[in-house]
Scaffold this motif. Sequence first.
Motif, PDB file in Angstrom:
ATOM      1  N   ARG A 153      -1.440   4.049   8.719  1.00  0.00           N
ATOM      2  CA  ARG A 153      -2.733   3.797   9.354  1.00  0.00           C
ATOM      3  C   ARG A 153      -2.816   2.364   9.879  1.00  0.00           C
ATOM      4  O   ARG A 153      -3.283   2.111  10.986  1.00  0.00           O
ATOM      5  N   ASP A 154      -2.337   1.403   9.074  1.00  0.00           N
ATOM      6  CA  ASP A 154      -2.377   0.000   9.501  1.00  0.00           C
ATOM      7  C   ASP A 154      -1.472  -0.240  10.704  1.00  0.00           C
ATOM      8  O   ASP A 154      -1.815  -0.993  11.628  1.00  0.00           O
ATOM      9  N   GLU A 173       0.575   6.344   3.479  1.00  0.00           N
ATOM     10  CA  GLU A 173      -0.547   6.679   4.368  1.00  0.00           C
ATOM     11  C   GLU A 173      -1.261   5.417   4.838  1.00  0.00           C
ATOM     12  O   GLU A 173      -1.610   5.285   6.019  1.00  0.00           O
ATOM     13  N   ASP A 174      -1.464   4.457   3.916  1.00  0.00           N
ATOM     14  CA  ASP A 174      -2.109   3.196   4.309  1.00  0.00           C
ATOM     15  C   ASP A 174      -1.252   2.435   5.303  1.00  0.00           C
ATOM     16  O   ASP A 174      -1.750   1.871   6.280  1.00  0.00           O
ATOM     17  N   ARG A 175       0.048   2.423   5.062  1.00  0.00           N
ATOM     18  CA  ARG A 175       0.968   1.720   5.960  1.00  0.00           C
ATOM     19  C   ARG A 175       0.938   2.336   7.356  1.00  0.00           C
ATOM     20  O   ARG A 175       0.843   1.626   8.359  1.00  0.00           O
ATOM     21  N   GLY A 213       0.810  -1.208   0.000  1.00  0.00           N
ATOM     22  CA  GLY A 213       0.000   0.000   0.000  1.00  0.00           C
ATOM     23  C   GLY A 213       0.844   1.259   0.000  1.00  0.00           C
ATOM     24  O   GLY A 213       2.074   1.224  -0.052  1.00  0.00           O
ATOM     25  N   SER A 214       0.167   2.395   0.070  1.00  0.00           N
ATOM     26  CA  SER A 214       0.845   3.680   0.109  1.00  0.00           C
ATOM     27  C   SER A 214       1.401   3.936   1.507  1.00  0.00           C
ATOM     28  O   SER A 214       1.104   3.197   2.452  1.00  0.00           O
TER      29      SER A 214
END
Length: 527
Positions: free
Chosen positions: A474-475, A470-472, A467-468
Motif C-alpha cells: 500500500r505504501d 500488505e502495508d508495504r 510493516g506487513s
Amino acid sequence: MHPVEVFELIVGMLLAVLVLQYVAPRLGLPPAVALLAGGGALAFVPGLPTIDLDPNLVLVIFLPPLLMDGAWFTALAPFRRHLSGIASLAIGAVLFTAAVVAIVTKLVVPELPWAACVALGAIVSPPDAVSARAVLQRVKLPRRLGTLLEGESLLNDATGLVLFRFAVAAVITGSFSLGEAIGSFAFLVGGGIVVGGAIGTLWVLLLRRLADEQLVVAASVLVCWMSYIAGEMLHVSGVISTVTAGLVCGWYQHVVLTASVRVRSLSFWQVMIFLLEAAVFILIGLSLRGVIDRVGGIGTVVQDMAWSVAAIIAAVILARFAWIFGSDAVLGLLNRAGRRPAEPLGPRAASVMSWAGMRGVVTLAVALTLPETMPGRDLMLVSAFAVILVTVLVQGTTLGLVIRLAGLQEDERSKPPLDLYAAEASMHAAQFEAVQRMAHASDGSLLHPRLLDSYRRRATISVEFSGSDEDRDRDIAAHYGVILAAVAAGRAELVRMHRAHQIDDETLHDLERDLDLEELVALAAKG
C-alpha cells in the motif's frame, strides 16, 4: 486478386483486428476467441473474396517469430528442471493422441487406410503455440504448470510434423519403417538443436560488434526467420532450430543489449507479435469459407461428416485427459515405490493441464498441405478446422473458469530463494557500494553528496521497513502514485510551454523522453 486489392484486404484485416481486440474484453471474451469468431463471420460477407492460404507461406511467416517470442522469454532454469514433463507432453502426449485419433477415425470411417488415419491424428494432436500463448498470457497459473504448457507448445510441433510426414509418405508409397521414423526424428531434433545453437551464438557474437542500434534491432528481429529457414534448408527441424536460437538469445540478451536497444527492440517486437498473433486467428476464421467450399458446402459437412467429426473432436480432447491423468498416476506409483522422478500434479492441476489443449494455425496449415490424392482429404480438412474451432472457442473461453474452480495454489518449493523486494534490496546495496567508492576525491572530500544520499536512501529503505506485506504494497503504491501525478503535471506543463511557443521541438522531445522513462520506472515499481 490484383496486388492493390490484396493490400486493401490486409489493411481491412488489420482494422478488423483492432476493432475485435477492443471489443473482446468488453464482451468478456479472450481476444483469440473474438478474433477467430470475427474472422469466421467476415468470411461470409458478400463480395469478400475467398481466402486461400498457402500453408508453407503461413508457417514460414507466422511460426518463427511466435516461437522465438515464447523461447526468448522462457525461464531456462525451470525449463531444464521440468524437461522430462515437457517431453512427456511434447512427445508422449502428441503420439498418444495421434494414436487414439487414428483408432477412432478407423472405427468411424473403416474404408480409410491406417496411414491416412495416422496422418489425421498427426494433424490434430499437437496443441498450438500461438493459441496457448493467446490464452495463457491472460490467466494466472502456478509456475510449474505455466512452464509445462509453455515448453510443450514450443516443442510439440516438431513431433506432429515428423509424424505427419511419415504418415503421408506411407500413404503414397505403401510402406512404413518404425526404425527409420525414430532415427529421422532423432536426426531432425538433434540437427535442429545444433543449427539453432550455432545461429544463436552467431547472433551473440554479432551484437557484441554492432554499434548501430537500428542494425542491432533488425538483427534481433531477423534471427527467428534465419534459424527457421536454415533448419528447413538443412533438412532438420526448423521448429527446434528456432526454439534453440530463442533460448540462446534470451539467455544472453541481458548482457549483449544496451538499455536503449532493449527498450526500442522490445517495443517493436511486442507490436509485431501482437499483429501476427491477431492476424493468425483472423486468417483461420477467414479460411473457413474456403474449407467449406472445398468439401462441397455446409450441407455436405452436416449430412456426411458431422458424426465422424464429433467423434474425432471427442478423441482429441479425451486423449489428452487420459495421457495427463495416466502419467500423473504413474508418477504417484513411482513416488510410493521410493523413486521420485517428479511430484505428481494432482487431480486439480491435471484437469487444468488437460483442458489447456487449444489447436491453431499449425493444425490448419498442415492440413492444407495434404496431397489432393490423399484418401479422406475432405474429412481431414473439416476435422482439423472443427478441432480448432471447438478447442479455441470452448476451451479457450472456459479455461479461466476452470483455473478458478480448481483453486490452484503456488507450490512454495517452486519459489526462488529471494522475492522481488529482497532482490531489489540486494541490487540497491550493490548500487550504493559502487556510488560510495566514487563519491569521494583522492583527498577524502565528498564530490557527489546528493548522489550518495540518494543511493544510501534506496539501500536502507527496504531494511528500515517493518510493516506487513500488505502495508508495504500500500505504501509503495501511494509513493509511486505521487510520482506519477508529478510526471503528469510535468508533462502538462511541458506541452503548455510548447503550445505557447516558449520551447522548441527539440527541448520538448528531450524533456518528454526523461518524463517517459520516469513514468515507466514508476509504473513498473507500483505494479
